[in-house]
Design a protein around this motif. Structure first.
Motif, PDB file in Angstrom:
ATOM      1  N   HIS A  51       0.824  -1.207   0.000  1.00 22.04           N
ATOM      2  CA  HIS A  51       0.000   0.000   0.000  1.00 22.04           C
ATOM      3  C   HIS A  51       0.866   1.267   0.000  1.00 22.04           C
ATOM      4  O   HIS A  51       0.469   2.298  -0.542  1.00 22.04           O
ATOM      5  CB  HIS A  51      -0.917   0.020   1.226  1.00 22.04           C
ATOM      6  CG  HIS A  51      -2.063  -0.938   1.147  1.00 22.04           C
ATOM      7  ND1 HIS A  51      -3.070  -0.820   0.220  1.00 22.04           N
ATOM      8  CD2 HIS A  51      -2.363  -2.035   1.883  1.00 22.04           C
ATOM      9  CE1 HIS A  51      -3.943  -1.802   0.391  1.00 22.04           C
ATOM     10  NE2 HIS A  51      -3.535  -2.554   1.393  1.00 22.04           N
ATOM     11  N   SER A  52       2.051   1.165   0.598  1.00 21.70           N
ATOM     12  CA  SER A  52       2.901   2.341   0.744  1.00 21.70           C
ATOM     13  C   SER A  52       3.514   2.816  -0.571  1.00 21.70           C
ATOM     14  O   SER A  52       3.833   3.998  -0.710  1.00 21.70           O
ATOM     15  CB  SER A  52       4.031   2.053   1.738  1.00 21.70           C
ATOM     16  OG  SER A  52       3.526   1.937   3.036  1.00 21.70           O
ATOM     17  N   ILE A  53       3.708   1.888  -1.517  1.00 19.68           N
ATOM     18  CA  ILE A  53       4.420   2.307  -2.730  1.00 19.68           C
ATOM     19  C   ILE A  53       3.577   3.219  -3.621  1.00 19.68           C
ATOM     20  O   ILE A  53       4.082   3.739  -4.622  1.00 19.68           O
ATOM     21  CB  ILE A  53       4.928   1.089  -3.546  1.00 19.68           C
ATOM     22  CG1 ILE A  53       3.785   0.193  -4.008  1.00 19.68           C
ATOM     23  CG2 ILE A  53       5.948   0.307  -2.750  1.00 19.68           C
ATOM     24  CD1 ILE A  53       4.243  -0.951  -4.914  1.00 19.68           C
ATOM     25  N   ASN A  54       2.317   3.449  -3.252  1.00 17.53           N
ATOM     26  CA  ASN A  54       1.545   4.470  -3.967  1.00 17.53           C
ATOM     27  C   ASN A  54       2.173   5.848  -3.797  1.00 17.53           C
ATOM     28  O   ASN A  54       2.053   6.706  -4.669  1.00 17.53           O
ATOM     29  CB  ASN A  54       0.102   4.517  -3.443  1.00 17.53           C
ATOM     30  CG  ASN A  54      -0.694   3.305  -3.850  1.00 17.53           C
ATOM     31  OD1 ASN A  54      -0.469   2.718  -4.889  1.00 17.53           O
ATOM     32  ND2 ASN A  54      -1.644   2.917  -3.002  1.00 17.53           N
ATOM     33  N   THR A  55       2.843   6.054  -2.669  1.00 15.65           N
ATOM     34  CA  THR A  55       3.423   7.366  -2.384  1.00 15.65           C
ATOM     35  C   THR A  55       4.912   7.332  -2.082  1.00 15.65           C
ATOM     36  O   THR A  55       5.611   8.315  -2.300  1.00 15.65           O
ATOM     37  CB  THR A  55       2.706   8.014  -1.185  1.00 15.65           C
ATOM     38  OG1 THR A  55       2.733   7.104  -0.067  1.00 15.65           O
ATOM     39  CG2 THR A  55       1.253   8.337  -1.523  1.00 15.65           C
ATOM     40  N   THR A  94      -1.671 -12.834  -1.570  1.00 19.58           N
ATOM     41  CA  THR A  94      -2.489 -11.621  -1.489  1.00 19.58           C
ATOM     42  C   THR A  94      -2.749 -11.059  -2.878  1.00 19.58           C
ATOM     43  O   THR A  94      -3.872 -10.647  -3.205  1.00 19.58           O
ATOM     44  CB  THR A  94      -1.787 -10.547  -0.634  1.00 19.58           C
ATOM     45  OG1 THR A  94      -1.509 -11.076   0.655  1.00 19.58           O
ATOM     46  CG2 THR A  94      -2.656  -9.297  -0.491  1.00 19.58           C
ATOM     47  N   LEU A  95      -1.715 -11.068  -3.716  1.00 22.72           N
ATOM     48  CA  LEU A  95      -1.848 -10.510  -5.058  1.00 22.72           C
ATOM     49  C   LEU A  95      -2.669 -11.423  -5.967  1.00 22.72           C
ATOM     50  O   LEU A  95      -3.377 -10.945  -6.866  1.00 22.72           O
ATOM     51  CB  LEU A  95      -0.474 -10.254  -5.668  1.00 22.72           C
ATOM     52  CG  LEU A  95       0.412  -9.290  -4.873  1.00 22.72           C
ATOM     53  CD1 LEU A  95       1.720  -9.029  -5.613  1.00 22.72           C
ATOM     54  CD2 LEU A  95      -0.304  -7.977  -4.604  1.00 22.72           C
ATOM     55  N   GLU A  96      -2.600 -12.736  -5.733  1.00 19.72           N
ATOM     56  CA  GLU A  96      -3.436 -13.653  -6.514  1.00 19.72           C
ATOM     57  C   GLU A  96      -4.908 -13.431  -6.166  1.00 19.72           C
ATOM     58  O   GLU A  96      -5.769 -13.372  -7.056  1.00 19.72           O
ATOM     59  CB  GLU A  96      -3.048 -15.101  -6.246  1.00 19.72           C
ATOM     60  CG  GLU A  96      -3.849 -16.082  -7.105  1.00 19.72           C
ATOM     61  CD  GLU A  96      -3.304 -17.497  -7.084  1.00 19.72           C
ATOM     62  OE1 GLU A  96      -3.965 -18.378  -7.688  1.00 19.72           O
ATOM     63  OE2 GLU A  96      -2.233 -17.734  -6.491  1.00 19.72           O
ATOM     64  N   LEU A  97      -5.192 -13.281  -4.877  1.00 23.68           N
ATOM     65  CA  LEU A  97      -6.574 -13.014  -4.491  1.00 23.68           C
ATOM     66  C   LEU A  97      -7.016 -11.646  -5.009  1.00 23.68           C
ATOM     67  O   LEU A  97      -8.163 -11.474  -5.445  1.00 23.68           O
ATOM     68  CB  LEU A  97      -6.728 -13.069  -2.973  1.00 23.68           C
ATOM     69  CG  LEU A  97      -8.130 -12.783  -2.429  1.00 23.68           C
ATOM     70  CD1 LEU A  97      -9.172 -13.709  -3.065  1.00 23.68           C
ATOM     71  CD2 LEU A  97      -8.170 -12.905  -0.910  1.00 23.68           C
ATOM     72  N   GLY A 137      -2.879   2.427  -8.191  1.00 20.37           N
ATOM     73  CA  GLY A 137      -2.712   1.936  -6.822  1.00 20.37           C
ATOM     74  C   GLY A 137      -3.668   2.624  -5.871  1.00 20.37           C
ATOM     75  O   GLY A 137      -4.281   1.984  -5.014  1.00 20.37           O
ATOM     76  N   LEU A 138      -3.809   3.946  -6.025  1.00 17.96           N
ATOM     77  CA  LEU A 138      -4.770   4.685  -5.208  1.00 17.96           C
ATOM     78  C   LEU A 138      -6.200   4.300  -5.576  1.00 17.96           C
ATOM     79  O   LEU A 138      -7.037   4.057  -4.698  1.00 17.96           O
ATOM     80  CB  LEU A 138      -4.582   6.193  -5.406  1.00 17.96           C
ATOM     81  CG  LEU A 138      -5.663   7.088  -4.779  1.00 17.96           C
ATOM     82  CD1 LEU A 138      -5.645   6.976  -3.263  1.00 17.96           C
ATOM     83  CD2 LEU A 138      -5.480   8.550  -5.203  1.00 17.96           C
ATOM     84  N   LEU A 144      -7.216  -4.100  -2.945  1.00 21.18           N
ATOM     85  CA  LEU A 144      -6.065  -4.731  -2.296  1.00 21.18           C
ATOM     86  C   LEU A 144      -6.309  -4.873  -0.794  1.00 21.18           C
ATOM     87  O   LEU A 144      -5.960  -5.889  -0.194  1.00 21.18           O
ATOM     88  CB  LEU A 144      -4.791  -3.914  -2.552  1.00 21.18           C
ATOM     89  CG  LEU A 144      -3.489  -4.483  -1.967  1.00 21.18           C
ATOM     90  CD1 LEU A 144      -3.259  -5.923  -2.420  1.00 21.18           C
ATOM     91  CD2 LEU A 144      -2.300  -3.602  -2.340  1.00 21.18           C
ATOM     92  N   MET A 145      -6.942  -3.883  -0.202  1.00 18.86           N
ATOM     93  CA  MET A 145      -7.279  -3.983   1.225  1.00 18.86           C
ATOM     94  C   MET A 145      -8.274  -5.111   1.456  1.00 18.86           C
ATOM     95  O   MET A 145      -8.177  -5.846   2.452  1.00 18.86           O
ATOM     96  CB  MET A 145      -7.842  -2.665   1.742  1.00 18.86           C
ATOM     97  CG  MET A 145      -8.116  -2.671   3.244  1.00 18.86           C
ATOM     98  SD  MET A 145      -8.477  -1.030   3.899  1.00 18.86           S
ATOM     99  CE  MET A 145      -9.008  -1.447   5.560  1.00 18.86           C
TER     100      MET A 145
END
Length: 338
Positions: A51-55, A94-97, A137-138, A144-145
């Motif tokens: 989630h952090s790599i959005n920023t 997580t990314l597969e889901l 991403g945003l 993703l959450m």
């Protein structure tokens, strides 16, 4: 024969964005630790680095932030033997889901996400194109959450009021999948808000926030902590004047750390007159430092011994992946791609 009651799964995530402040400590960290220490829950806590790599685009800073988040929770009392602590990026399931959830998420649902709408509104105010500076991403953050939550069959998700919508979206997506496959493949989560958590005032009386520049960092060295406390904004009353503790920024912070007896004693001093602001700030420093010193010492020990943090996160990764793999296998079979 004793009947084993299956524990509810409690899950919460923390985005690594730097060293926390007193507002984070009382508003999020302490309440969360109280919940995850409850033996009636199977508690799972993750560091949301994807989630952090959005920023955050500097890899060295992101790695440092991950260590800081892990060290913060461990120093504040999280027991890794009782609570599953892991990095989001260590669990590729997580990314597969996330991919599966994308196929069942309406674009209109993402259009209604608060963070996306706020970014669009800000662009409109500045007469810029609606999607200026907005990355996917945003935009897809809630999906993703949802994957973070649904992958681990979370029953309970502690959140702030600004995150309630994300849990509700996770419910909507999970229900769409369950309905399509006519099976309870995904657990429908519930959010929990700590209504007792009050807004923590900053050094200028506004809500404590890094964006306001009024925050007191949690792990300041003793001398710097004292210096920072001495900068708290007060009024221009003279020493001999009677003062009201209930309208004072210093006393508002003092109440968070002091015992009832200590609070009553200092309040009496306020109302008697003859007390300067330097005295009040000195009393605040004493109670703040008394509580934070052991936490601070442990934090710096952990940051000087990152091997231990790595060990904790590696063990957490192994446990988390075992749980996640079983969930993904079940989903793959249900949707026909096993």
């Amino acid at each position: 024969m004793e009947i084993q009651v299956e524990k509810k799964v409690l899950l919460t995530g923390i985005k690594p964005t730097g060293i926390p402040h007193l507002g984070n400590y009382f508003g999020a960290i302490k309440p969360a630790l109280t919940m995850v220490s409850d033996d009636s829950y199977d508690a799972r806590l993750f560091i949301a680095d994807y989630h952090s790599i959005n920023t955050i685009r500097d890899p060295k800073i992101l790695k440092q932030y991950v260590y800081e988040v892990a060290a913060t929770w461990l120093s504040c009392g999280l027991d890794p033997e009782k609570v599953l602590l892991y990095r989001q990026s260590s669990v590729p399931e997580t990314l597969e889901l996330n991919t599966i959830l994308n196929a069942f998420t309406a674009k209109g649902l993402m259009n209604r996400a608060h963070a996306y709408k706020a970014a669009v509104d800000k662009n409109r105010e500045k007469d810029k194109p609606e999607d200026h500076g907005i990355n996917m991403g945003l935009y897809t953050y809630p999906i993703l959450m949802a994957a973070d939550i649904l992958l681990f069959d979370a029953n309970v998700v502690p959140v702030g009021k600004d995150q309630v919508q994300h849990v509700e979206m996770a419910c909507d997506i999970a229900q769409a999948i369950n309905h399509n496959y006519k099976s309870e493949l995904l657990t429908i989560p519930s959010y929990v808000i700590d209504e007792n958590t009050k807004t923590i005032v900053g050094m200028d009386g506004r809500k404590m926030s890094k964006s306001y520049g009024n925050a007191i960092e949690l792990f300041l060295p003793e001398k710097k902590l004292k210096k920072t406390i001495n900068k708290i904004v007060t009024n221009s009353q003279e020493i001999e004047e009677v003062k009201d503790p209930e309208t004072c920024n210093v006393f508002a912070l003092y109440k968070l750390f002091a015992t009832k007896e200590q609070q009553d004693k200092l309040a009496k001093t306020y109302r008697a007159g003859g007390m300067g602001w330097g005295h009040a700030k000195g009393e605040l420093f004493e109670v703040v430092n008394a509580e934070l010193k052991p936490i601070r010492d442990k934090y710096y020990d952990l940051m000087d011994n990152k091997d231990y943090i790595d060990e904790v996160l590696k063990k957490g990764e192994a446990k988390a992946r075992e749980i996640a793999a079983q969930k993904i296998l079940k989903l793959r079979k249900a949707i026909g791609i096993d």
